[in-house]
Design an enzyme around this catalytic site. Structure first.
Site, mmCIF file in Angstrom:
data_model
loop_
_atom_site.group_PDB
_atom_site.id
_atom_site.type_symbol
_atom_site.label_atom_id
_atom_site.label_comp_id
_atom_site.label_asym_id
_atom_site.label_seq_id
_atom_site.Cartn_x
_atom_site.Cartn_y
_atom_site.Cartn_z
ATOM 1 N N MET A 9 1.164 -1.335 -0.069
ATOM 2 C CA MET A 9 -0.285 0.090 -0.356
ATOM 3 C C MET A 9 0.696 1.326 -0.394
ATOM 4 O O MET A 9 0.539 2.350 0.089
ATOM 5 C CB MET A 9 -1.288 -0.172 1.093
ATOM 6 N N ALA A 68 4.399 3.657 0.848
ATOM 7 C CA ALA A 68 4.279 3.734 2.433
ATOM 8 C C ALA A 68 5.947 2.892 2.489
ATOM 9 O O ALA A 68 6.278 3.057 3.644
ATOM 10 C CB ALA A 68 3.919 4.042 3.258
ATOM 11 N N HIS A 93 9.425 -3.596 3.178
ATOM 12 C CA HIS A 93 9.166 -3.811 1.910
ATOM 13 C C HIS A 93 10.262 -4.570 1.015
ATOM 14 O O HIS A 93 10.064 -5.242 0.397
ATOM 15 C CB HIS A 93 8.659 -2.732 1.298
ATOM 16 N N GLN A 106 -10.397 -2.077 2.281
ATOM 17 C CA GLN A 106 -9.776 -2.535 4.082
ATOM 18 C C GLN A 106 -9.808 -1.840 4.699
ATOM 19 O O GLN A 106 -9.513 -2.313 5.899
ATOM 20 C CB GLN A 106 -9.139 -3.754 3.829
ATOM 21 N N SER A 134 6.065 -1.075 10.091
ATOM 22 C CA SER A 134 5.579 -0.866 9.798
ATOM 23 C C SER A 134 5.443 0.687 9.000
ATOM 24 O O SER A 134 5.346 1.392 9.581
ATOM 25 C CB SER A 134 4.366 -1.038 11.249
ATOM 26 N N SER A 135 5.088 0.899 8.219
ATOM 27 C CA SER A 135 4.346 2.435 7.386
ATOM 28 C C SER A 135 3.297 3.241 8.267
ATOM 29 O O SER A 135 3.531 4.536 8.296
ATOM 30 C CB SER A 135 3.715 1.769 6.168
ATOM 31 N N ARG A 136 2.699 2.291 9.922
ATOM 32 C CA ARG A 136 2.124 3.339 10.282
ATOM 33 C C ARG A 136 3.221 3.692 11.641
ATOM 34 O O ARG A 136 2.881 4.335 12.289
ATOM 35 C CB ARG A 136 0.619 2.907 10.873
#
Length: 323
Positions: A5, A7, A12, A39, A164-166
């Protein structure tokens, strides 16, 4: 292919490098970048989810991608949201599915579409999203997709936090609290390792009987009172161990984090069978996943570690295995 997704981060990049290594220099690696609205539930972070396409292109191509496919929402869902979707089934209603109703239906729908659009031989997914990975494998198997699904081990920061991108949402204080997720998982894993070591010692004790009292009595008759006491303690500890002790070790870390400033708000801590994500029984033997989800500030994070209780069952899939 590697689905993302955007970012993109080192996690990745690890997926892309794994794909490149598998197909070789002459192979073709597709990376998709698409923030899938299906999602995201009401009140989730769809609007603020980071979109960094220029940086994503640079990272993806540097890691070995042949091409980056970054379609718009209108290209993926022409005419609006699809009326026909993939349903995740019972596994999709547990853990993440219970916390985020409809999330896995939306995820599987876009994964199915992207698999059709790119027609890969191999699809690589991270083990950090363990339930997602299990559901994709189930969809591929149940619906006869001609693709091999490959799981890749979770990539972590030096302090243990799963990439995590978050993570970029976290303040310095929130990040310190968020480290409790990985610490809890590692505590559970270490408790299991200690249990297995005790069990191995108990199994190695003389006389071949299963009961701790019998082993202690046999050694006592030989005049080895100290060894007998040790045998009794070791065997008793091994017999009292199991999934409950693993959960308790992880829970203790999370309970402390709930008192931190800022606090950690636990969504779930679960020790589940990787085949269907149901909680394992106290006498479980074989593969399992210790999974956690929690919120720190406004950021929701997930993490997990794979575990193995005793000899693995041939019927139980490992997270890293391909289908």
């Amino acid at each position: 292919m590697v689905m993302t997704m955007g970012a993109l981060h080192e996690g990745h990049a690890t997926l892309i490098r794994a794909a490149r290594a598998r197909v070789g220099e002459d192979g073709f690696v597709v990376v998709t970048v698409f923030v899938n609205p299906l999602q995201f539930g009401a009140g989730e972070d769809l609007d603020r989810y980071p979109r960094t396409l220029d940086a994503d292109l640079e990272l993806a191509l540097g890691a070995g991608a042949s091409v980056v496919f970054a379609p718009s929402v209108d290209e993926v869902y022409p005419g609006g949201e699809p009326q026909v979707r993939i349903t995740a089934g019972p596994m999709g209603e547990r853990l993440e599915g219970a916390s985020r109703p409809g999330h896995f239906d939306g995820m599987l729908t876009v994964v199915a579409k992207l698999l059709h659009l790119t027609a890969p031989d191999l699809a690589f997914f991270g083990q950090k999203d363990a339930q997602q990975l299990a559901l994709i494998r189930r969809m591929v198997r149940d619906l006869n997709f001609p693709v091999e699904v490959v799981g890749v081990e979770t990539v972590r920061e030096e302090d243990g936090l799963a990439l995590s991108s978050r993570n970029r949402y976290l303040s310095a204080g929130e990040r310190r609290t968020a480290l409790a997720l990985s610490r809890a998982l590692f505590a559970g894993r270490e408790r299991l390792a200690a249990q297995e070591a005790l069990r191995a010692r108990a199994d190695a004790l003389p006389n071949g009987r299963d009961r701790a009292e019998n082993r202690a009595e046999a050694l006592s008759r030989l005049g080895e009172a100290r060894a007998a006491a040790d045998a009794h303690a070791v065997a008793q500890a091994a017999e009292c161990a199991g999934p409950g002790a693993v959960r308790a070790a992880a829970r203790a870390v999370l309970d402390e984090a709930a008192k931190a400033a800022p606090p950690l708000t636990l969504d779930y801590l679960a020790l589940v069978d990787p085949a269907d994500f149901t909680e394992v029984a106290d006498d479980h033997a074989g593969q399992a996943v210790l999974a956690v989800a929690a919120r720190v500030g406004s950021t929701r994070l997930i993490d997990n570690v794979p575990l193995s209780f005793g000899p693995p069952s041939p019927e139980s899939p490992t997270l890293g295995a391909a289908t």
